[in-house]
Write a protein that holds these residues in place. Sequence first.
Motif, PDB file in Angstrom:
ATOM      1  N   MET A 272     -56.563  42.815 -35.929  1.00 46.11           N
ATOM      2  CA  MET A 272     -56.704  43.865 -36.933  1.00 46.11           C
ATOM      3  C   MET A 272     -56.339  43.419 -38.340  1.00 46.11           C
ATOM      4  SD  MET A 272     -55.217  47.149 -34.855  1.00 46.11           S
ATOM      5  CE  MET A 272     -55.964  47.699 -33.316  1.00 46.11           C
ATOM      6  N   CYS A 345     -60.289  50.996 -40.954  1.00 44.13           N
ATOM      7  CA  CYS A 345     -60.168  49.538 -40.814  1.00 44.13           C
ATOM      8  C   CYS A 345     -59.754  49.117 -39.398  1.00 44.13           C
ATOM      9  CB  CYS A 345     -59.162  49.011 -41.831  1.00 44.13           C
ATOM     10  SG  CYS A 345     -59.057  47.202 -41.904  1.00 44.13           S
ATOM     11  N   ARG A 349     -62.456  47.605 -36.468  1.00 43.45           N
ATOM     12  CA  ARG A 349     -62.292  46.194 -36.125  1.00 43.45           C
ATOM     13  C   ARG A 349     -62.032  46.018 -34.632  1.00 43.45           C
ATOM     14  NH1 ARG A 349     -59.055  42.670 -40.543  1.00 43.45           N
ATOM     15  NH2 ARG A 349     -59.708  41.109 -38.997  1.00 43.45           N
ATOM     16  N   THR A 353     -64.331  43.787 -31.531  1.00 42.48           N
ATOM     17  CA  THR A 353     -63.710  42.543 -31.047  1.00 42.48           C
ATOM     18  C   THR A 353     -64.471  41.989 -29.843  1.00 42.48           C
ATOM     19  OG1 THR A 353     -62.246  43.824 -29.636  1.00 42.48           O
ATOM     20  CG2 THR A 353     -61.382  43.185 -31.785  1.00 42.48           C
TER      21      THR A 353
END
Length: 791
Positions: A272, A345, A349, A353
């Motif tokens: 992150m 954010c 993210r 992944t």
Amino acid sequence: MEIQESWLDTRFTCSNSNGGCDKLKVDRYKSGATHSLQCFRVLTKNVVLEGWSEVEKRFDGLAIEGKLLKTRFNECIGMSELKDFACKLFDALARRRGITSASITKDELREIWEQITNQSFDSRVQTFFDLVDKNADGRINEEQVKEIISLSASSNKLSKIQERSGEYASLIMEELDPDNLGYIELYSLEMLLLQASAQSTTDSKVVSQMLSQKFVPTKERNPIKRGLQALAYFIQDNWKRIWVMALWLSICVALFTWKFFQYKNRAVFDVMGYCVVVAKGGAETLKFNMALILFPICRNTITWLRSKTKLGMVVPFDDNVNFHKVIAFGIAIGIGLHAVAHLTCDFPRLLHTTAAEYEPLKPFFGKNKPDNYWWFLKGTEGWTGVLMVVLMAIPFILAQPWARRNRLKLPKPLKKLTGFNAFWYSHHLLIIVYVLLVIHGHFLYLSKKWYKNTTWMYLAVPMILYESERLIRAFRSCFKYVRIQSVSWYTGNVFALKMSKPQGFKYMSGQYIYVNCSDISPFEWHPFSITSAPEDDYLSVHIRTLGDWTSQLQAILEKACQPSSDDQKCILQANTLADTSKPRIPRLWIDGPYGSPAQDYKNYEVLLLVGLGIGATPLISILKGMLNNIKQQQDIENGVLESRVKTNKKKHFATKQAYFYWVTREQGSFEWFKGLMNEIAENDKEGVIELHNYCTGVYKEGDDGSALITMLQSLYQSKYGVDKVSETRVKTHFGRPNWRNVFEHVSLKHPDKRVGVFYCGAHGLIGELKRLSLDFSRKTSTKFDFHKENF
């Protein structure tokens, strides 16, 4: 105290036929018309400054066929607000020049303008005399004096003076016509005013000379040194706020930094990035501020710390509400950092992944990687966070001045969504917020061990303290039932409640209480300054009818009260008879007392008290306390009390001198504390309390509209010892005080002393009084400490 002694008789002895006086005997204290000379400036300051050119332009625009009608005279000379008086002025000055028509030419206007703007003594007195001398014979009788008094009182909205204009006309005739000729001539007025002005001028010169010796220019020419000096002054004046704010900011930065680096060293940072460390840093400051924000509103705790400890010397308890607002702003920033970093954010993210990147996060998010954004929001962590933001936004918005003070122009059905009640009730949503915060802080994505979830640790002590406060207030208010003894009704939508004093109820002058009336609402508590003194055997508050709650309370009291035999006009005695046919007396509960800036008055030997309108209430309790102290000292001297009491009193009553300035718009407002002012005048023989009343509803001293009122006021007070505007023994000034002169007066009388300046009223005057306090503290040996009440 500005109270003039009674005059002795005045006699004018004239030995020649043309009205000249060979001898004038005046045995008076400074003369009753001390202020009368300056009041014969016929036009207002703005008009005089305009000059003839501006008047000429208006004449050209208003004139018809080269002549100005009498009805437009007031507009032409800049007296739009005094139309009736301007018409009288036109008649008087036209009559003196033999003008019989209802219009004048430009040349005639120029001649009239030169007279009314002439600031010489002779011209001022002559203009006034022309106003009342309707037949231009150089004499005015009692009926003419009565008419001009009535006109002047009407233009100044002084209805009580207007009603008794005949009585006051007789007074003027008695003073200026001692031989009962039935008229007065110009010379009588001139001689009286000359005697007054001579003394006034001498006093003014002495004060000016003292001021010129005292105040030396201190302006620094070097901009760098001037900047450093300003910075030094700022630190000196705000050091308490500075260290508290510095400590708060340091803790916030330290918590953010600690959490930032803690998560930077964890595996989650590799996925992150800086989003997660910013979110966690913001969350840590958020938890701290959510705990801290409860402390400034713990009124009992702050009152105890202010009254029983010395922390007030280093902690600005007066700024508790402002600090509460600052912390709320800090919470908003913490929410922004935490929520925005997560929603925009961290979560995106994580969704993007790879399987290898997600492997270290399985202990926190499960074996299977979240497949959509909704997964985060529907979880306990998600919905509690979103709901908290919504519930916190509501009271935050309604706490803004434009919403809390109902300044929005909303449709009537939506009007109740704003205002004080909406602000008050919306804050109770925070109870739900704190419950959600504890839940949210327990179910965390990245921390599964209970002892690492520190939200409850931050909140435990503050929440216990706050809940204890609320329980104490609820328990105490249940037993603090007060019985209404009497209700006093005053002009200006103000009424005073005199209530029984609960057993063991102790307070200090300047403090306030919360009042609840169950007949209106069992949940609403409203704060009011205590206007009785701690030594009194009763409690009193003065309430101005402004909102829904006060209007309802007034209506209930009006129904439940019956007129008192002592004063049926303004005093209503509560009906205590068991008569079921009459409305029941409302039951009141009180909560308090609570501390306020005014209670710190005892720390100063000299006080400067400034109250605007109903804002004088917290200061009245201080004056009553000082008056009781004066009476006690008199009883000791007369042998009524033992000297032991005197010794005990001196230990906690340090105030030696007080200056009270009360500025109000309406004449009727002086009725609110009329009894107290007369008591002070009667008992304060040594002048410990200096009272100054200002009525802004009357045209400023020196303006034509207040000329005769000022003269009448001086005559009446000199003869009877009573001011006819306030109907007390304290002289009333017109217009607003010159605050710089006030500070000069206090600083000259008390060099090397620390003066406590206490103000309560509209916010507009705060800046000026604070600036003057700082200015005089720097330029003189007298130090002024400014305190303002939350109003």
